[in-house]
Motif scaffolding. Sequence first.
Motif, PDB file in Angstrom:
ATOM      1  N   GLU A 163      29.028  19.977  38.143  1.00  0.00           N
ATOM      2  CA  GLU A 163      29.339  21.312  37.908  1.00  0.00           C
ATOM      3  C   GLU A 163      29.742  21.649  36.543  1.00  0.00           C
ATOM      4  OE1 GLU A 163      32.481  22.975  40.423  1.00  0.00           O
ATOM      5  OE2 GLU A 163      33.879  21.111  40.048  1.00  0.00           O
ATOM      6  N   ASN A 164      30.294  20.699  35.964  1.00  0.00           N
ATOM      7  CA  ASN A 164      30.687  20.745  34.441  1.00  0.00           C
ATOM      8  C   ASN A 164      30.347  19.987  33.450  1.00  0.00           C
ATOM      9  OD1 ASN A 164      33.170  22.566  35.149  1.00  0.00           O
ATOM     10  ND2 ASN A 164      34.070  20.608  36.062  1.00  0.00           N
ATOM     11  N   HIS A 165      28.991  19.288  33.968  1.00  0.00           N
ATOM     12  CA  HIS A 165      28.139  18.849  32.965  1.00  0.00           C
ATOM     13  C   HIS A 165      27.067  18.800  33.075  1.00  0.00           C
ATOM     14  CE1 HIS A 165      31.941  16.432  33.205  1.00  0.00           C
ATOM     15  NE2 HIS A 165      31.764  15.988  31.829  1.00  0.00           N
ATOM     16  N   SER A 166      25.896  19.135  31.996  1.00  0.00           N
ATOM     17  CA  SER A 166      24.465  19.223  32.123  1.00  0.00           C
ATOM     18  C   SER A 166      23.854  18.043  32.444  1.00  0.00           C
ATOM     19  CB  SER A 166      24.176  19.859  30.484  1.00  0.00           C
ATOM     20  OG  SER A 166      24.618  18.932  29.573  1.00  0.00           O
ATOM     21  N   ASP A 167      22.491  18.178  32.891  1.00  0.00           N
ATOM     22  CA  ASP A 167      21.667  17.157  33.044  1.00  0.00           C
ATOM     23  C   ASP A 167      21.135  16.606  31.480  1.00  0.00           C
ATOM     24  OD1 ASP A 167      21.540  17.910  35.440  1.00  0.00           O
ATOM     25  OD2 ASP A 167      19.567  18.405  35.662  1.00  0.00           O
ATOM     26  N   SER A 168      21.053  15.126  31.647  1.00  0.00           N
ATOM     27  CA  SER A 168      20.778  14.659  30.285  1.00  0.00           C
ATOM     28  C   SER A 168      19.252  14.344  30.322  1.00  0.00           C
ATOM     29  CB  SER A 168      21.460  13.003  30.458  1.00  0.00           C
ATOM     30  OG  SER A 168      20.486  12.272  31.269  1.00  0.00           O
ATOM     31  N   ALA A 169      18.867  14.189  29.032  1.00  0.00           N
ATOM     32  CA  ALA A 169      17.197  13.954  28.985  1.00  0.00           C
ATOM     33  C   ALA A 169      16.888  12.732  29.394  1.00  0.00           C
ATOM     34  CB  ALA A 169      16.938  13.988  27.534  1.00  0.00           C
ATOM     35  N   GLU A 170      15.782  12.541  29.717  1.00  0.00           N
ATOM     36  CA  GLU A 170      14.989  11.107  30.459  1.00  0.00           C
ATOM     37  C   GLU A 170      15.043  10.175  29.142  1.00  0.00           C
ATOM     38  OE1 GLU A 170      10.584  10.235  31.803  1.00  0.00           O
ATOM     39  OE2 GLU A 170      11.662  11.720  33.023  1.00  0.00           O
ATOM     40  N   ALA A 171      15.429   9.021  29.582  1.00  0.00           N
ATOM     41  CA  ALA A 171      15.215   7.949  28.774  1.00  0.00           C
ATOM     42  C   ALA A 171      14.582   6.742  29.344  1.00  0.00           C
ATOM     43  CB  ALA A 171      16.471   7.573  27.789  1.00  0.00           C
ATOM     44  N   SER A 172      14.341   5.624  28.577  1.00  0.00           N
ATOM     45  CA  SER A 172      13.687   4.238  29.463  1.00  0.00           C
ATOM     46  C   SER A 172      14.112   3.208  28.450  1.00  0.00           C
ATOM     47  CB  SER A 172      12.230   4.502  29.429  1.00  0.00           C
ATOM     48  OG  SER A 172      11.759   4.462  28.110  1.00  0.00           O
ATOM     49  N   ILE A 173      14.000   2.105  29.171  1.00  0.00           N
ATOM     50  CA  ILE A 173      13.994   0.670  28.668  1.00  0.00           C
ATOM     51  C   ILE A 173      12.974  -0.207  29.378  1.00  0.00           C
ATOM     52  CG2 ILE A 173      16.545   0.996  28.320  1.00  0.00           C
ATOM     53  CD1 ILE A 173      16.906  -0.657  30.765  1.00  0.00           C
ATOM     54  N   SER A 174      12.400  -1.269  28.639  1.00  0.00           N
ATOM     55  CA  SER A 174      11.533  -2.046  29.031  1.00  0.00           C
ATOM     56  C   SER A 174      12.054  -3.247  29.562  1.00  0.00           C
ATOM     57  CB  SER A 174      10.592  -2.511  28.063  1.00  0.00           C
ATOM     58  OG  SER A 174       9.658  -1.443  27.575  1.00  0.00           O
ATOM     59  N   VAL A 175      11.619  -3.830  30.648  1.00  0.00           N
ATOM     60  CA  VAL A 175      12.051  -4.954  31.217  1.00  0.00           C
ATOM     61  C   VAL A 175      11.023  -6.030  31.678  1.00  0.00           C
ATOM     62  CG1 VAL A 175      13.390  -6.096  33.353  1.00  0.00           C
ATOM     63  CG2 VAL A 175      13.906  -3.558  32.496  1.00  0.00           C
ATOM     64  N   THR A 176      11.229  -7.290  31.429  1.00  0.00           N
ATOM     65  CA  THR A 176      10.058  -8.012  31.817  1.00  0.00           C
ATOM     66  C   THR A 176      10.425  -9.391  32.851  1.00  0.00           C
ATOM     67  OG1 THR A 176       9.246  -8.237  29.691  1.00  0.00           O
ATOM     68  CG2 THR A 176       8.448  -9.894  30.816  1.00  0.00           C
ATOM     69  N   ILE A 177       9.619  -9.204  33.883  1.00  0.00           N
ATOM     70  CA  ILE A 177       9.861 -10.552  34.807  1.00  0.00           C
ATOM     71  C   ILE A 177       8.757 -11.592  34.206  1.00  0.00           C
ATOM     72  CG2 ILE A 177       9.623 -11.442  37.105  1.00  0.00           C
ATOM     73  CD1 ILE A 177      10.307  -8.914  38.219  1.00  0.00           C
ATOM     74  N   VAL A 178       9.370 -12.709  33.807  1.00  0.00           N
ATOM     75  CA  VAL A 178       8.032 -13.530  33.236  1.00  0.00           C
ATOM     76  C   VAL A 178       7.396 -14.511  34.233  1.00  0.00           C
ATOM     77  CG1 VAL A 178       9.455 -13.755  31.059  1.00  0.00           C
ATOM     78  CG2 VAL A 178       9.845 -15.340  32.774  1.00  0.00           C
ATOM     79  N   LYS A 179       6.587 -15.104  34.111  1.00  0.00           N
ATOM     80  CA  LYS A 179       5.739 -15.874  34.798  1.00  0.00           C
ATOM     81  C   LYS A 179       6.610 -17.148  35.296  1.00  0.00           C
ATOM     82  CE  LYS A 179       1.024 -14.031  34.368  1.00  0.00           C
ATOM     83  NZ  LYS A 179      -0.269 -14.408  33.797  1.00  0.00           N
ATOM     84  N   ALA A 180       6.627 -17.761  36.224  1.00  0.00           N
ATOM     85  CA  ALA A 180       7.207 -19.125  36.768  1.00  0.00           C
ATOM     86  C   ALA A 180       6.275 -20.149  36.282  1.00  0.00           C
ATOM     87  CB  ALA A 180       7.509 -19.189  38.030  1.00  0.00           C
ATOM     88  N   PRO A 181       7.141 -21.074  35.421  1.00  0.00           N
ATOM     89  CA  PRO A 181       6.208 -22.170  34.900  1.00  0.00           C
ATOM     90  C   PRO A 181       5.639 -23.272  36.056  1.00  0.00           C
ATOM     91  CG  PRO A 181       8.643 -22.647  34.697  1.00  0.00           C
ATOM     92  CD  PRO A 181       8.428 -21.141  35.375  1.00  0.00           C
TER      93      PRO A 181
END
Length: 276
Positions: A163-181
């Motif tokens: 009620e006292n704070h506005s919505d923030s803008a959308e942001a993003s981060i990249s994540v990687t699950i690497v292949k198992a050796p």
Amino acid sequence: EANDGTDIITATCSGAGHCGVETQTTTITLKLPENPDWVYNNEAKKFAFVDGSIDGVILPEIVYSGDCINAGDYTASITLGGKTVSVPFTIEKATPTITPPRAKADLVYNGAEQALVEAGTTTGGTMMYSLIGGDAEGAWSETIPTRTAAGEYTVYYKVIGDENHSDSAEASISVTIVKAPVTISVETQERVYDGTNAVEIKSATVSGVVNSEEVTVNFGGVKATAKSANVGTHEVDFDGDFVLEGETADNYKITRFVQATVVISKKTLTITATNA
């Protein structure tokens, strides 16, 4: 007497002992400061003030429509001589303070669902996550996204304000699950000396697969050659690609080969004697 306008009262005071010797007429104005901080900060914002005065008359108290702490619309009012004027003002929502989520480090395929990020935090609202972003219904959740398969993912996040704070803008981060050796071991077909260094691959197996997943090795495009054509046990070189196959094969990467060898045995000679 008092005549009310939008925010101005024109007041006339008469009578000995109240206004002095002479009758006074003046304007009493209810004002707001020009550049106040109207953004929510959990403090009351009662900034209105009265401009003007009449000798011997106590100016009216300013009355507010609320506590003037939370974001929202308010009014400040004064009443003089039975007349009331007011001014409206709005306390704006504050921008939430956000500590963004962090990509999980060192994620390697293990056959199970894995959380992609460390949770973010906010001081004013609810942190939300998505793997698709945008405004599609059901796209956002408070739950941290998880994935099983190896690959690159984009995690979107934003804050839905309170009620006292506005919505923030959308942001993003990249994540990687690497292949198992995984490691490849090759078995070659023992053969008899023929003067060449050609080698036949008998089988190839893969180790390092998780949860007993069925992953096999296709070596149809691989050419094998011994480092020597002579009789003995020799290391083998490969030209071409070993290909992992199976429903979950895309989650693995060949990172090591066990050195393969081949045994070349002596060729039996047949001697035929003839009479001279």
